[in-house]
Scaffold this motif. Structure first.
Motif, PDB file in Angstrom:
ATOM      1  N   ALA B 172      23.287 -55.849  39.762  1.00  0.00           N
ATOM      2  CA  ALA B 172      21.863 -56.098  39.247  1.00  0.00           C
ATOM      3  C   ALA B 172      21.006 -54.754  39.525  1.00  0.00           C
ATOM      4  CB  ALA B 172      21.369 -57.424  40.139  1.00  0.00           C
ATOM      5  N   THR B 175      21.852 -52.262  36.787  1.00  0.00           N
ATOM      6  CA  THR B 175      21.298 -52.803  35.393  1.00  0.00           C
ATOM      7  C   THR B 175      19.468 -52.766  35.431  1.00  0.00           C
ATOM      8  OG1 THR B 175      22.944 -54.507  35.563  1.00  0.00           O
ATOM      9  CG2 THR B 175      21.164 -54.878  34.150  1.00  0.00           C
ATOM     10  N   ILE B 176      19.097 -53.067  36.408  1.00  0.00           N
ATOM     11  CA  ILE B 176      17.522 -52.759  36.404  1.00  0.00           C
ATOM     12  C   ILE B 176      17.253 -51.355  36.422  1.00  0.00           C
ATOM     13  CG2 ILE B 176      15.465 -53.122  37.827  1.00  0.00           C
ATOM     14  CD1 ILE B 176      16.630 -55.639  38.726  1.00  0.00           C
ATOM     15  N   SER B 375      20.248 -52.471  29.472  1.00  0.00           N
ATOM     16  CA  SER B 375      20.775 -53.540  30.267  1.00  0.00           C
ATOM     17  C   SER B 375      22.327 -53.660  29.983  1.00  0.00           C
ATOM     18  CB  SER B 375      20.285 -55.042  30.042  1.00  0.00           C
ATOM     19  OG  SER B 375      20.657 -55.212  28.756  1.00  0.00           O
TER      20      SER B 375
END
Lengths: 221, 411, 311, 217
Positions: B172, B175-176, B375
């Motif tokens: 995550a 991704t960010i 993303s």
């Protein structure tokens, strides 16, 4: 307000429900079940919107005498009739539940709903055949592989290939081969798809939670 | 003791054999059965030596694990048929049956009606068949000592899932990071995906032919991630359709999906500068029933002959019912679903199919917006980690060095 | 018997017309899909009238169910759970009918229940079919004495869990409203330790898996399964570990069971239909390919897309 | 031939749906309309009695003493009621709130569940030694081959799904192998399902010939 509040709600619920995965205690430990219960209740409310919409569209069609409006009459009558039968079956004191075998609602279910559903499902048998006739052609390497795999599984799953080749190969060779295809190469393909889906869901959920993807609230940027 | 156990066993075997033969009820056999029964003395199996109860870790305090040592008489072919587990509140001491286990089993989870923080006692009885001198038999229950009091505890972090948290945070965060990086500019390459590239052309085709575009968002409700992904794609498709002034129709099988699709399309149309072209009736509800929905959409496909049909979302058996009809009606069909069981049917009947992950990537692709594309890069990072892990895990497992899978397997 | 010969004759004629289809296909004029539909309809319908025996191999998973039931002394109690609905009936109903007939003929006592709302209804149909069999009718099994239908109970695997302590808790009365204690067949039946065998017919969840996990693993019941073909592969691990003593998978499994208990019935007929249908699909796939190769020779452009446009 | 009115209705509706295979026609349109109307009404009633009455009402106001009321269900009703603001155009935008809640919850909940069950656990399942032995400790060629195939298929299949790298060179080659595995998967799964689809049709045929026409024993 109209845009920010929904975004905030999505963000907070998203984070809380994601965290709940790691928390065994309290209601957070049961979010899956709790959320499931909520959804079923929301659905019971929301179905009004759908059913009223269906009725509205049918009535408009009838009123304007649009093409094939007669079928809209059938839809409207069946819809209202079934609901009436259901309510009667659910509230009449002689029945324990609206599903009781003697209720008119159950009669409709058994003799109209069930055969229609089963037949619609059965239509698939025909479509499976026509789709294979058309699509399973050895156009290129990929299509050939698709074709071969389906051929062996189709012929092996029922004692078809095994009985044709009975004089040459004894036993359940083709049934076993079909089983082998299902347990190894198919497992591999499905696993790759499954892992991809996990990451796809993760990234698209993050986009939703972070408010990058906001189409559900009617929002572009 | 050394001699007794095998002897017990032997007698037990005799008793069982005698019993089963006696049950056959054959006249010829009764005599011999009687003799065996007479020969077998009345024997009592030994109780369970010890019972331990402990809190099941990492739960909401609703389960207790009960374990016991097997009765010494419990052996293959022995007289022991099973165990009966009793529970009592520590303050009352009244034992109540909570379950049975068969012979040779030595644990059970008490997962019902357990309140966290309440002390319980457990007892395990051995159940055994006893053969009496007259050849009849009955079942004996020999109680054990009770366990020490134990209470279930509520945990606030499930340590079994620690590694899930670690991997999730890594992916995550990446991704960010990629989203932020993309926002600041920077070119993001994404490869061609046939099904997604075809969207514009497919809608354009409908415009040229003067026919409709159908968008089928699956048969699941808004609590399915696939539906959410499908609706996101509808947003992009709607914008193109609005721009081309092509009539887009969305039949739904869920009321909430109808509401959401309307919101989405309304916004798409106004973003495309054609808010007035949007009509609520473009999106309509048919029925929640899977096959009735399929029947109705099928009917619309043959009657309206749409030039293009999209299937984006969760599909089940209706996938082929719809796409075969669409194919026969000559429509260009683009499908996307993450239901692995339905992919083969879409692949067979549609011109383009988005497979699993591609469904979730499609809206990001179509948006061409840097943050969305960023993303996707995060998704790829996750795949990279998993690929590396699989490769390493397989090598290490084959060399019999370390079992990496323990860091990935989560209960 | 007349039906049999008519059906065979139709099949011979239909088989011959396939030559016409092949010729047309080779000529580059593939038949339209409606003709394919006709062939499928005939392939499925005609075998229903035929009196042929489907060729079948013996598998240990089906034979072990038969052996287990045969070895039980007459009067043993068999619990059958009907965990499916009409949609899976084509696959599971023949299985259930054959099983119940067999159980009655072995003079066993049959206790029926369902974890799916429509399951007990399927059970009643199966019982009715079994009673129509002359050799079963002769034995005249009596409701309440030789068999009972406890009906549906909601709660999935928790029902099985509850039955582990007492059946009565989960089924205070039978389907006809008779109090549990007043049903002769249930006298002395407290929980799983009082039934000799549990047979599950299932098409999903809750189903065979749940019965294995709760009734077999936790309460030590002997469980045999009967599932749809789609579900069967998932059950093999349980068979290997002996948590499940036997399994009938789909129509093939049901037909084999019928054969093993010498009771050829619906499953055998249905399996024939299925084989004919599969053969038809395969024949059409082969024809489709012939057509394709013919047309490719005429038209050399071979830049065909991958199935599903995957790239 | 059957004398049961229910069987007759069922048989006629069955024929009506099957007639669609020939072409669209008034008989099919009639059956389709009946199906849509009846099924929408059916689900409306099911939602009403099962979800609204039994789940919600009796959940919050239990009918028997001693059962604890589940007050958390009220949240669901509030969300549902907000959904209905759609019926009043001027405040219809409020329906975005419950929708946002549902979408957020779905995203958060299933993100983790899928990440673990579809992702991590599948990765773990693939980490097997490539050299497999039988229970007796001998080399097991079938199992070894299978394990190697699962490894290669999963690995290359995942490579196919890469978005940010062009399918060229060695990488592209691996992706092609991945596509092959996907094709085997699709072909096999298709062939596998044919069986259960055929059995559904057999069921309908049996209904028509046995229950309705009484032609089968």
């Amino acid at each position: 307000m109209r845009r920010e509040v929904p975004l905030l709600i999505t963000f907070i619920t998203g984070v809380v429900f994601a965290l709940s995965y790691f928390i065994p205690g309290g209601w957070l430990g049961q979010t899956e079940r709790v959320f499931g219960d909520w959804i079923t209740i929301v659905q019971a409310f929301a179905v009004w919107l759908g059913v009223l919409n269906l009725l509205k569209i049918s009535l408009i069609k009838i009123q304007r005498k649009e093409h094939d409006w007669g079928y809209s009459v059938v839809i409207a009558v069946c819809l209202v009739g079934t609901i009436a039968a259901g309510m009667y079956s659910g509230f009449a004191p002689q029945f324990e539940s609206f599903r009781d075998p003697e209720t008119p609602f159950n009669f409709i279910f058994r003799n109209i709903f069930a055969p229609l559903g089963a037949t619609m499902f059965a239509i698939l048998a025909f479509y499976v055949a026509s789709a294979s006739y058309r699509a399973f052609r050895a156009r290129n390497r990929e299509a050939t592989i698709l074709l071969i795999a389906s051929f062996f599984v189709m012929g092996g799953r029922v004692p078809l290939l095994d009985s044709i080749f009975m004089p040459i190969i004894d036993g359940t060779f083709f049934a076993d081969f079909a089983g082998w295809i299902m347990s190894y190469p198919v497992t591999a393909g499905q696993r790759a798809i499954a892992i991809g889906i996990a990451l796809g869901i993760m990234a698209s959920s993050l986009r939703v939670i972070l408010g990058i993807e906001r189409s559900h609230i009617g929002g572009g940027n | 003791m050394n001699v007794r156990r095998p002897l017990c066993l032997l007698f037990a075997v005799f008793a069982i054999v005698g019993l089963s033969r006696a049950q056959d009820g054959d006249g010829a056999d009764t005599a011999s059965a009687e003799i065996i029964a007479e020969a077998a003395p009345v024997i009592s199996p030994l109780p369970v030596p010890s019972v331990t109860a402990s809190d099941v870790p990492n739960d909401d305090g609703s389960a207790i694990l009960v374990e016991w040592e097997l009765s010494p008489s419990d052996s293959v072919g022995g007289a022991v048929v099973g165990y009966r587990i009793y529970r009592a509140f520590a303050d009352s001491g009244v034992f109540v049956v909570i379950g049975n286990r068969s012979a040779r089993q030595n644990s059970t989870v008490n997962g019902e009606e357990v309140e966290p923080g309440v002390d319980y006692l457990y007892r395990v009885d051995v159940l055994a068949v006893r053969t009496n001198a007259d050849g009849s038999s009955d079942t004996l229950a020999i109680p054990s000592q009770s366990s020490v009091p134990v209470a279930a505890v509520v945990q606030w972090f499930n340590t079994d899932r620690l590694w899930a948290l670690i991997w999730f945070v890594i992916i995550a965060a990446a991704t960010i990071y990629f989203i932020e990086k993309a926002k600041r500019g920077g070119n993001i390459y994404v490869r061609k995906i046939g099904g997604i590239d075809a969207v514009d052309d497919a809608i354009g085709r409908a415009t040229e032919m003067g026919r409709k575009v159908f968008f089928v968002p699956g048969i699941q409700d808004m609590n399915d991630v696939q539906t959410i992904a499908g609706i996101a794609i509808l947003g992009r498709v709607g914008a193109v359709a609005a721009e081309y002034e092509t009539r887009l129709e969305v039949p739904t099988s869920r009321s909430m999906v109808m509401v959401t699709a309307r919101e989405t399309l309304k916004e798409s149309y106004s973003k495309a500068g054609r808010p007035d072209s949007f009509q609520e009736d473009q999106v309509y509800y048919l029925t929640d029933e899977q096959f009735a929905y399929a029947a109705a959409v099928d009917g619309r496909i043959v009657r309206e002959r749409p030039a293009t049909i999209f299937y984006m979302g969760a599909f089940f058996a209706e996938s082929l019912i719809l796409s075969e009809t669409g194919n026969a009606a000559g429509a260009i069909q683009i499908a996307g679903t993450a239901e692995p069981t339905q992919l083969p049917f879409f692949v067979a009947a549609c011109d383009y199919t988005l497979l699993g992950e591609e469904l979730f990537a499609a809206s990001a692709y179509l948006s061409r917006e840097p943050r969305q594309l960023g993303s996707l890069k995060g998704q790829d990072f996750g795949k990279g980690i998993f690929l590396l892990a699989i490769l390493l895990g397989v090598i290490l497992a084959t060399a019999n060095l370390i079992d990496l899978s323990q860091y990935f397997r989560i209960n | 018997m007349a039906g049999h010969w008519i059906a065979v004759a139709i099949n011979v004629v239909v088989g011959l017309t396939l030559v016409w289809v092949l010729v047309r296909t080779i000529q580059g004029r593939p038949i339209e899909r409606r003709i394919v539909f006709v062939y499928i309809a005939l392939a499925v319908a005609t075998p229903l009238f035929m009196k042929l025996e489907a060729p079948l191999a013996e598998t240990p998973e089906v034979q072990s169910i038969v052996t287990t039931i045969k070895e039980l002394p007459p009067g043993s109690r068999i619990l059958i759970s009907f965990d499916y609905d009409p949609q899976s009936a084509p696959e599971l109903q023949p299985m259930a009918e054959a099983f119940i007939k067999f159980a009655f003929k072995q003079r066993h006592k049959v206790i029926i229940m369902g974890l799916w709302p429509l399951g007990p209804d399927q059970a009643n149909q199966a019982i009715r079919a079994a009673l129509e069999d002359p050799s079963v009718a002769e034995l005249a099994p009596e409701y309440g004495v030789d068999y009972v239908n406890l009906g549906f109970q909601s709660g999935n695997e928790f029902v099985i869990q509850g039955m582990g302590s007492a059946f009565k808790n989960m089924f205070p009365q039978d389907e006809r409203g008779t109090i549990y204690d007043n049903i002769p067949i249930l006298r002395g039946v407290t929980n799983f330790s009082n039934v000799d065998y549990v047979q599950v017919f299932s098409s999903g969840k809750p189903g065979t898996r749940e019965w294995v996990q709760v009734a077999a693993d936790r309460f030590g019941a002997t469980v045999g399964g009967g599932t749809t073909a789609v579900q069967a592969p998932e059950m093999y691990p349980f068979l290997r570990s002996n948590q499940l003593i036997g399994l009938m998978g789909g129509m093939t499994g049901a037909a084999e069971f019928e054969k093993a208990v010498e009771e050829l019935g619906k499953a055998n007929t249905f399996l024939l239909s299925q084989m004919f249908a599969h053969a038809t699909v395969i024949v059409f796939v082969i024809f489709g390919n012939i057509a394709y190769f013919r047309s490719r020779r005429r038209d050399a452009s071979t830049d065909a897309p991958t199935p599903g446009g995957i790239s | 031939m059957s004398l049961d009115i229910g069987v007759w209705i069922g048989a006629l509706l069955t024929l009506g749906i099957f007639s669609f295979l020939y072409r669209d026609n008034p008989f099919y349109k009639l059956c389709e309309s009946i199906f849509v109307g009846v099924s929408a009404g059916y689900w409306f009633c099911v939602f009403f009695f099962d979800n609204m009455v039994r789940k919600f009402y009796f959940g919050v106001f239990p009918s028997e003493a001693g059962i604890e009321p589940k007050y958390f269900l009220i949240v669901g009703a509030v969300l549902g009621a907000l959904m209905l603001t759609r019926l009043i155009p001027s405040i219809g935008w409020i329906s975005r709130w419950p929708l946002s809640f549902i979408v957020g919850a779905t995203a958060g909940l299933y993100m983790m569940l899928f990440f673990v069950s579809n992702g991590l656990n599948q990765v773990a399942d693939t980490m097997l030694p490539l050299y497999r032995e039988t229970a007796g400790g001998d080399f097991d060629p079938a199992e070894t081959l299978g394990t190697i195939l699962v490894f290669i298929g999963t690995f290359t299949g995942l490579i196919y799904f890469f978005f940010s790298k062009e399918h060229k060179g060695l990488f592209g080659g691996a992706a092609r192998v991945g596509i092959f595995f996907l094709m085997v998967t699709f072909g096999a799964a298709f062939g596998y399902t044919v069986m259960s689809r055929m059995s559904l049709l057999i069921g309908r045929m049996d209904f028509l010939f046995r229950d309705w026409l009484g032609l089968l024993g």
